[in-house]
Design a protein around this motif. Structure first.
Motif, PDB file in Angstrom:
ATOM      1  N   ALA A 189       0.811  -1.444  -0.196  1.00  0.00           N
ATOM      2  CA  ALA A 189       0.009   0.069   0.026  1.00  0.00           C
ATOM      3  C   ALA A 189       0.936   1.121  -0.026  1.00  0.00           C
ATOM      4  CB  ALA A 189      -0.922  -0.142   1.328  1.00  0.00           C
ATOM      5  N   VAL A 190       0.408   2.292  -0.600  1.00  0.00           N
ATOM      6  CA  VAL A 190       1.146   3.473  -0.603  1.00  0.00           C
ATOM      7  C   VAL A 190       0.170   4.667   0.042  1.00  0.00           C
ATOM      8  CG1 VAL A 190      -0.033   3.977  -2.735  1.00  0.00           C
ATOM      9  CG2 VAL A 190       2.053   5.154  -2.049  1.00  0.00           C
ATOM     10  N   ALA A 191       0.931   5.362   0.692  1.00  0.00           N
ATOM     11  CA  ALA A 191       0.284   6.441   1.745  1.00  0.00           C
ATOM     12  C   ALA A 191       0.145   7.714   1.008  1.00  0.00           C
ATOM     13  CB  ALA A 191       1.245   6.629   3.198  1.00  0.00           C
ATOM     14  N   ILE A 192      -0.522   8.708   1.839  1.00  0.00           N
ATOM     15  CA  ILE A 192      -0.671   9.929   1.226  1.00  0.00           C
ATOM     16  C   ILE A 192       0.529  11.028   1.725  1.00  0.00           C
ATOM     17  CG2 ILE A 192      -2.011  12.120   1.577  1.00  0.00           C
ATOM     18  CD1 ILE A 192      -4.488  10.449   2.073  1.00  0.00           C
ATOM     19  N   ARG A 193       1.041  10.623   2.920  1.00  0.00           N
ATOM     20  CA  ARG A 193       2.092  11.164   3.601  1.00  0.00           C
ATOM     21  C   ARG A 193       3.428  10.782   3.430  1.00  0.00           C
ATOM     22  NH1 ARG A 193      -2.571  11.826   6.521  1.00  0.00           N
ATOM     23  NH2 ARG A 193      -3.403  13.895   6.677  1.00  0.00           N
ATOM     24  N   GLY A 194       4.550  11.318   3.987  1.00  0.00           N
ATOM     25  CA  GLY A 194       5.600  10.660   3.740  1.00  0.00           C
ATOM     26  C   GLY A 194       6.264   9.892   5.027  1.00  0.00           C
ATOM     27  N   SER A 195       5.582   9.974   6.153  1.00  0.00           N
ATOM     28  CA  SER A 195       5.740   9.323   7.476  1.00  0.00           C
ATOM     29  C   SER A 195       5.058   8.051   7.390  1.00  0.00           C
ATOM     30  CB  SER A 195       5.613   9.824   8.641  1.00  0.00           C
ATOM     31  OG  SER A 195       6.300  11.194   8.525  1.00  0.00           O
ATOM     32  N   PRO A 196       5.739   6.938   7.871  1.00  0.00           N
ATOM     33  CA  PRO A 196       5.207   5.587   7.998  1.00  0.00           C
ATOM     34  C   PRO A 196       4.139   5.467   9.273  1.00  0.00           C
ATOM     35  CG  PRO A 196       7.361   5.541   9.127  1.00  0.00           C
ATOM     36  CD  PRO A 196       7.146   6.689   8.317  1.00  0.00           C
ATOM     37  N   THR A 197       3.174   4.891   9.029  1.00  0.00           N
ATOM     38  CA  THR A 197       2.044   4.837   9.868  1.00  0.00           C
ATOM     39  C   THR A 197       1.499   3.288   9.699  1.00  0.00           C
ATOM     40  OG1 THR A 197       0.292   5.493   8.474  1.00  0.00           O
ATOM     41  CG2 THR A 197       1.242   7.192   9.809  1.00  0.00           C
ATOM     42  N   GLY A 198       0.736   2.926  11.104  1.00  0.00           N
ATOM     43  CA  GLY A 198       0.009   1.736  10.799  1.00  0.00           C
ATOM     44  C   GLY A 198      -1.391   1.532  10.605  1.00  0.00           C
ATOM     45  N   GLY A 199      -1.705   2.544  10.331  1.00  0.00           N
ATOM     46  CA  GLY A 199      -3.328   2.557  10.131  1.00  0.00           C
ATOM     47  C   GLY A 199      -3.786   2.378   8.560  1.00  0.00           C
ATOM     48  N   SER A 200      -4.554   1.747   8.226  1.00  0.00           N
ATOM     49  CA  SER A 200      -4.752   1.308   6.897  1.00  0.00           C
ATOM     50  C   SER A 200      -5.758   2.359   6.259  1.00  0.00           C
ATOM     51  CB  SER A 200      -5.593   0.119   6.786  1.00  0.00           C
ATOM     52  OG  SER A 200      -6.951   0.196   7.318  1.00  0.00           O
ATOM     53  N   GLU A 201      -6.179   3.206   6.872  1.00  0.00           N
ATOM     54  CA  GLU A 201      -7.071   4.397   6.382  1.00  0.00           C
ATOM     55  C   GLU A 201      -5.903   5.546   5.800  1.00  0.00           C
ATOM     56  OE1 GLU A 201      -7.022   3.469   9.515  1.00  0.00           O
ATOM     57  OE2 GLU A 201      -6.173   5.173  10.849  1.00  0.00           O
ATOM     58  N   ASP A 202      -4.805   5.435   6.027  1.00  0.00           N
ATOM     59  CA  ASP A 202      -3.800   6.426   5.851  1.00  0.00           C
ATOM     60  C   ASP A 202      -3.095   5.910   4.415  1.00  0.00           C
ATOM     61  OD1 ASP A 202      -2.381   6.541   9.149  1.00  0.00           O
ATOM     62  OD2 ASP A 202      -3.831   8.052   8.067  1.00  0.00           O
ATOM     63  N   TYR A 203      -3.543   4.791   4.030  1.00  0.00           N
ATOM     64  CA  TYR A 203      -3.146   4.264   2.719  1.00  0.00           C
ATOM     65  C   TYR A 203      -4.229   4.149   1.578  1.00  0.00           C
ATOM     66  CZ  TYR A 203       1.006   3.128   5.435  1.00  0.00           C
ATOM     67  OH  TYR A 203       1.940   3.365   6.518  1.00  0.00           O
ATOM     68  N   PRO A 204      -4.376   4.877   0.645  1.00  0.00           N
ATOM     69  CA  PRO A 204      -5.432   4.949  -0.235  1.00  0.00           C
ATOM     70  C   PRO A 204      -5.397   4.074  -1.449  1.00  0.00           C
ATOM     71  CG  PRO A 204      -4.245   7.074  -0.332  1.00  0.00           C
ATOM     72  CD  PRO A 204      -3.703   6.316   0.589  1.00  0.00           C
ATOM     73  N   ARG A 205      -4.073   3.646  -1.650  1.00  0.00           N
ATOM     74  CA  ARG A 205      -3.810   2.887  -2.786  1.00  0.00           C
ATOM     75  C   ARG A 205      -3.303   1.498  -2.634  1.00  0.00           C
ATOM     76  NH1 ARG A 205      -6.583   3.940  -7.346  1.00  0.00           N
ATOM     77  NH2 ARG A 205      -4.557   2.975  -8.565  1.00  0.00           N
ATOM     78  N   TRP A 206      -3.952   0.635  -3.191  1.00  0.00           N
ATOM     79  CA  TRP A 206      -3.447  -1.087  -2.436  1.00  0.00           C
ATOM     80  C   TRP A 206      -2.950  -1.729  -3.950  1.00  0.00           C
ATOM     81  CZ3 TRP A 206      -3.443  -2.430   2.437  1.00  0.00           C
ATOM     82  CH2 TRP A 206      -3.986  -1.479   3.263  1.00  0.00           C
ATOM     83  N   GLY A 207      -2.194  -2.919  -3.955  1.00  0.00           N
ATOM     84  CA  GLY A 207      -2.067  -3.865  -4.827  1.00  0.00           C
ATOM     85  C   GLY A 207      -2.872  -4.884  -4.626  1.00  0.00           C
ATOM     86  N   GLN A 208      -2.615  -5.832  -5.636  1.00  0.00           N
ATOM     87  CA  GLN A 208      -3.716  -6.680  -5.678  1.00  0.00           C
ATOM     88  C   GLN A 208      -3.476  -7.822  -4.594  1.00  0.00           C
ATOM     89  OE1 GLN A 208      -6.300  -6.977  -7.957  1.00  0.00           O
ATOM     90  NE2 GLN A 208      -5.583  -4.938  -8.146  1.00  0.00           N
ATOM     91  N   GLY A 209      -2.323  -7.932  -4.072  1.00  0.00           N
ATOM     92  CA  GLY A 209      -2.171  -9.097  -3.065  1.00  0.00           C
ATOM     93  C   GLY A 209      -1.432 -10.177  -3.409  1.00  0.00           C
ATOM     94  N   THR A 210      -0.590 -10.561  -2.524  1.00  0.00           N
ATOM     95  CA  THR A 210       0.287 -12.154  -3.111  1.00  0.00           C
ATOM     96  C   THR A 210       0.109 -12.952  -1.949  1.00  0.00           C
ATOM     97  OG1 THR A 210       2.158 -12.891  -3.693  1.00  0.00           O
ATOM     98  CG2 THR A 210       2.206 -11.002  -2.079  1.00  0.00           C
TER      99      THR A 210
END
Length: 124
Positions: A97-118
């Motif tokens: 997943a890729v976040a909106i901001r530059g700092s790493p967080t643990g909340g999924s709500e901070d990551y609007p874009r996701w891959g398909q999964g593996t």
């Protein structure tokens, strides 16, 4: 927009190691954190690890702390999840997943874009 492509994963035995990689493409000119989450069968999505835009700061989920690490190559917009001492409980679909901001967080709500999964499967 940013597109994410995951690779790696597969099967391993307990105590073994695997690596997952994720490459971001598209609008990669912004400084954004990236992360890995996982979803085990019948469970909610769970934070695994995150890394800041420069690669200098990381966050690791409690369930994998001491076993998993995350790294980043900014030049290629690639992050890698290094999974050691795998346990059957690590069996899950892993998402980049890729976040909106530059700092790493643990909340999924901070990551609007996701891959398909593996899929990662660990046998005892």
């Amino acid at each position: 927009q940013v597109q994410l492509v995951e690779s790696g994963g597969g099967s391993a035995q307990a105590g073994g190691s695997l690596k997952l990689s994720c490459v971001a493409s598209g609008r990669t000119d912004r400084r954004y954190a990236m992360a890995w989450f996982r979803q085990r069968s019948g469970k909610e999505r769970e934070f695994v690890a995150a890394i800041g835009w420069s690669g200098a700061s990381t966050r690791i989920g409690d369930s994998v702390k001491g076993r998993f690490t995350i790294s980043r190559v900014t030049a290629t917009n690639t992050i890698t999840l290094h999974m050691d001492f795998l346990e059957p409980g690590d069996t899950a679909v892993y998402y980049c997943a890729v976040a909106i901001r530059g700092s790493p967080t643990g909340g999924s709500e901070d990551y609007p874009r996701w891959g398909q999964g593996t899929q990662v499967t660990v046998s005892s």
